[in-house]
Design an enzyme around this catalytic site. Structure first.
Site, PDB file in Angstrom:
ATOM      1  N   SER A   1     -11.828   0.148   4.337  1.00 43.20           N
ATOM      2  CA  SER A   1     -11.300  -0.253   5.644  1.00 43.20           C
ATOM      3  C   SER A   1     -10.837   0.973   6.419  1.00 43.20           C
ATOM      4  O   SER A   1     -10.030   1.759   5.924  1.00 43.20           O
ATOM      5  CB  SER A   1     -10.112  -1.193   5.464  1.00 43.20           C
TER       6      SER A   1
ATOM      7  N   ARG B   1       0.845  -1.217   0.000  1.00 46.62           N
ATOM      8  CA  ARG B   1       0.000   0.000   0.000  1.00 46.62           C
ATOM      9  C   ARG B   1       0.876   1.263   0.000  1.00 46.62           C
ATOM     10  O   ARG B   1       0.591   2.242   0.692  1.00 46.62           O
ATOM     11  CB  ARG B   1      -0.934   0.035   1.219  1.00 46.62           C
TER      12      ARG B   1
ATOM     13  N   GLU C   1      -6.321   3.620   8.525  1.00 49.12           N
ATOM     14  CA  GLU C   1      -5.864   3.419   7.151  1.00 49.12           C
ATOM     15  C   GLU C   1      -6.327   4.577   6.260  1.00 49.12           C
ATOM     16  O   GLU C   1      -5.774   4.832   5.204  1.00 49.12           O
ATOM     17  CB  GLU C   1      -6.472   2.096   6.661  1.00 49.12           C
TER      18      GLU C   1
HETATM   19  C1  LIG Z   1     -15.945  -0.082  -0.490  1.00 48.60           C
HETATM   20  C2  LIG Z   1     -14.456   0.135  -0.569  1.00 48.60           C
HETATM   21  C3  LIG Z   1     -13.606  -0.945  -0.739  1.00 48.60           C
HETATM   22  C4  LIG Z   1     -12.219  -0.751  -0.840  1.00 48.60           C
HETATM   23  N1  LIG Z   1     -11.425  -1.840  -1.033  1.00 48.60           N
HETATM   24  C5  LIG Z   1     -10.093  -1.664  -1.167  1.00 48.60           C
HETATM   25  C6  LIG Z   1      -9.239  -2.786  -1.418  1.00 48.60           C
HETATM   26  O1  LIG Z   1      -9.696  -3.920  -1.535  1.00 48.60           O
HETATM   27  N2  LIG Z   1      -7.906  -2.572  -1.547  1.00 48.60           N
HETATM   28  C7  LIG Z   1      -7.370  -1.319  -1.443  1.00 48.60           C
HETATM   29  O2  LIG Z   1      -6.148  -1.188  -1.589  1.00 48.60           O
HETATM   30  N3  LIG Z   1      -8.140  -0.242  -1.199  1.00 48.60           N
HETATM   31  C8  LIG Z   1      -9.477  -0.376  -1.061  1.00 48.60           C
HETATM   32  N4  LIG Z   1     -10.274   0.708  -0.813  1.00 48.60           N
HETATM   33  C9  LIG Z   1      -9.671   2.029  -0.608  1.00 48.60           C
HETATM   34  C10 LIG Z   1      -9.607   2.878  -1.892  1.00 48.60           C
HETATM   35  O3  LIG Z   1     -10.590   2.486  -2.808  1.00 48.60           O
HETATM   36  C11 LIG Z   1      -8.273   2.784  -2.559  1.00 48.60           C
HETATM   37  O4  LIG Z   1      -7.295   3.216  -1.672  1.00 48.60           O
HETATM   38  C12 LIG Z   1      -8.221   3.625  -3.865  1.00 48.60           C
HETATM   39  O5  LIG Z   1      -7.115   3.176  -4.622  1.00 48.60           O
HETATM   40  C13 LIG Z   1      -8.118   5.117  -3.637  1.00 48.60           C
HETATM   41  O6  LIG Z   1      -8.227   5.762  -4.896  1.00 48.60           O
HETATM   42  P1  LIG Z   1      -8.994   7.146  -5.083  1.00 48.60           P
HETATM   43  O7  LIG Z   1      -8.853   7.543  -6.505  1.00 48.60           O
HETATM   44  O8  LIG Z   1     -10.382   7.080  -4.574  1.00 48.60           O
HETATM   45  O9  LIG Z   1      -8.117   8.101  -4.174  1.00 48.60           O
HETATM   46  P2  LIG Z   1      -8.616   9.264  -3.190  1.00 48.60           P
HETATM   47  O10 LIG Z   1      -9.384   8.660  -2.070  1.00 48.60           O
HETATM   48  O11 LIG Z   1      -9.260  10.351  -3.950  1.00 48.60           O
HETATM   49  O12 LIG Z   1      -7.190   9.756  -2.652  1.00 48.60           O
HETATM   50  C14 LIG Z   1      -6.355   8.883  -1.924  1.00 48.60           C
HETATM   51  C15 LIG Z   1      -4.946   9.467  -1.922  1.00 48.60           C
HETATM   52  O13 LIG Z   1      -4.407   9.383  -3.244  1.00 48.60           O
HETATM   53  C16 LIG Z   1      -3.960  10.654  -3.678  1.00 48.60           C
HETATM   54  N5  LIG Z   1      -4.196  10.728  -5.134  1.00 48.60           N
HETATM   55  C17 LIG Z   1      -5.341  10.470  -5.809  1.00 48.60           C
HETATM   56  N6  LIG Z   1      -5.145  10.647  -7.133  1.00 48.60           N
HETATM   57  C18 LIG Z   1      -3.862  11.033  -7.298  1.00 48.60           C
HETATM   58  C19 LIG Z   1      -3.048  11.389  -8.425  1.00 48.60           C
HETATM   59  N7  LIG Z   1      -3.530  11.390  -9.669  1.00 48.60           N
HETATM   60  N8  LIG Z   1      -1.758  11.750  -8.200  1.00 48.60           N
HETATM   61  C20 LIG Z   1      -1.244  11.754  -6.941  1.00 48.60           C
HETATM   62  N9  LIG Z   1      -1.949  11.435  -5.841  1.00 48.60           N
HETATM   63  C21 LIG Z   1      -3.238  11.083  -6.021  1.00 48.60           C
HETATM   64  C22 LIG Z   1      -4.801  11.654  -2.884  1.00 48.60           C
HETATM   65  O14 LIG Z   1      -4.146  12.904  -2.774  1.00 48.60           O
HETATM   66  C23 LIG Z   1      -4.910  10.938  -1.540  1.00 48.60           C
HETATM   67  O15 LIG Z   1      -3.757  11.187  -0.770  1.00 48.60           O
HETATM   68  C24 LIG Z   1     -11.676   0.558  -0.739  1.00 48.60           C
HETATM   69  C25 LIG Z   1     -12.535   1.642  -0.562  1.00 48.60           C
HETATM   70  C26 LIG Z   1     -13.915   1.437  -0.491  1.00 48.60           C
HETATM   71  C27 LIG Z   1     -14.818   2.617  -0.338  1.00 48.60           C
END
Ligand SMILES: Cc1cc2nc3c(=O)[nH]c(=O)nc-3n(C[C@H](O)[C@H](O)[C@H](O)COP(=O)(O)OP(=O)(O)OC[C@H]3O[C@@H](n4cnc5c(N)ncnc54)[C@H](O)[C@@H]3O)c2cc1C
Length: 309
Positions: free
Chosen positions: A213, A161, A305
């Site tokens: 999570s 991660r 997390e």
């Molecule tokens: C129902 C559910 C299930 C999930 N299951 C999992 C799982 O199985 N495994 C897992 O690893 N995660 C899981 N997650 C967590 C989440 O989905 C992941 O961490 C996801 O990859 C975050 O991506 P995001 O685009 O939504 O990022 P955001 O939530 O928008 O941002 C997260 C971080 O990434 C940074 N970021 C976003 N885009 C960029 C970019 N283009 N450049 C630089 N930094 C950036 C942001 O600044 C922030 O610090 C889950 C979440 C939910 C709601």
């Protein structure tokens, strides 16, 4: 590119929680991304990069700064089995693309919410797969000078991660990445993705907004010898030995506990769900309650997390 003011962030959060951002920019190309960075630097205000908002607890007071949400949303086959994906593309659409083009390798991500940029930054993973497994290279734009940086997989310093982008949070904005996949059969790829989605629906409270999570699994090595012996039965590899935090929380008498519009999910105790009108402060109360209950009962300190802004 439109520079919007006082934009409500709840709409952009998977939690549907959060106040407003002073400024909100959605660059669609690398050149717009550079423009957005210039504007942000000129303003001297703090910057936050928003992806799909699936891992963020956004304060009820919002963000007094500039939110940049890269919506670079494209898929381009660069050569056989190699596809360049814009950071703003959703993982969901990326998977649809892999089915259409019969490209296999990302099936593990079925049901993983969020953007490709967010998945790279946190090296998102599940079902034994990780984003890093298919990434060949990543293109990002440096905030301090707008320089485009290209890194190969090794240079991205992916870990559990983790990545160089997370280690240098806010310093670079991921613009796109090249993924290497392998030839597959559409119906098999689709089935494998659907299996993961179905698994999530059966185990996770998908019917309510959440940010996944809330707490990290507990590294076995962080526990006392006595505790290690107590939880030996439930230890799993993630990818190092951990005690599932959901197991510990499930024994802490907090499932179903509510604060305002938020609730510790009775379906999966590591999820705090928004039952409708939750505020960030409601979620904070439950985070505190879960931590305290786990400490009082098991003398284990659990770590969050999720990301806060
Ligand atoms: C129902 C559910 C299930 C999930 N299951 C999992 C799982 O199985 N495994 C897992 O690893 N995660 C899981 N997650 C967590 C989440 O989905 C992941 O961490 C996801 O990859 C975050 O991506 P995001 O685009 O939504 O990022 P955001 O939530 O928008 O941002 C997260 C971080 O990434 C940074 N970021 C976003 N885009 C960029 C970019 N283009 N450049 C630089 N930094 C950036 C942001 O600044 C922030 O610090 C889950 C979440 C939910 C709601």
């Amino acid at each position: 590119m439109n520079i919007r003011k006082n934009v409500n962030l709840a709409k952009y959060s998977n939690y549907k929680i959060g106040g407003s951002a002073s400024y909100f920019l959605e660059p669609k190309t690398v050149s717009e991304l550079k423009q957005a960075i210039r504007f942000a630097r000129g303003s001297k205000l703090p910057i936050f990069i928003l992806g799909g908002g699936t891992n963020l607890l956004i304060s009820d007071d919002g963000f007094k700064g500039i939110v940049i949400r890269p919506v670079l949303d494209f898929f381009k086959i660069v050569k056989r089995n190699f596809v360049e994906v814009g950071a703003g593309a959703s993982v969901k659409n990326f998977l649809k693309f892999t089915v259409q083009k019969e490209m296999s390798g990302m099936e593990w991500a079925g049901g993983l919410p969020g953007s490709v940029g967010g998945a790279i930054r946190g090296n998102a993973g599940c079902f034994g797969g990780e984003t890093k497994d298919s990434v060949v290279s990543v293109k990002s734009v440096r905030v301090k000078d707008g320089k485009i940086i290209e890194r190969n997989n090794k240079q991205c310093a992916f870990g559990y991660r983790d990545s160089i982008f997370k280690q240098r949070d806010g310093e670079e904005i991921i613009a796109s990445a090249i993924f290497k996949l392998k030839p597959g059969i559409a119906k098999d790829i689709k089935k494998s993705i659907e299996d993961k989605i179905n698994y999530r629906w059966s185990r996770h409270p998908m019917e309510h907004p959440s940010i996944g999570s809330t707490f990290k699994n507990i590294p076995l090595a962080s526990l006392t010898k006595k505790q290690q012996a107590l939880y030996r039965e439930v230890v799993k590899n993630d990818p190092f030995p951990v005690v599932p935090v959901a197991y510990i929380i499930s024994k802490a008498d907090v499932m179903g506990k509510k604060s305002g519009g938020a609730m510790v999910s009775p379906k999966h105790p590591n999820f705090i769900v928004n039952m409708g009108r939750a505020k960030a402060k409601d979620v904070e109360v439950l985070i505190g309650l879960v931590k305290k209950s786990v400490w009082d009962k098991f003398k284990i300190r659990i770590e969050e997390e999720i990301i806060r802004i």
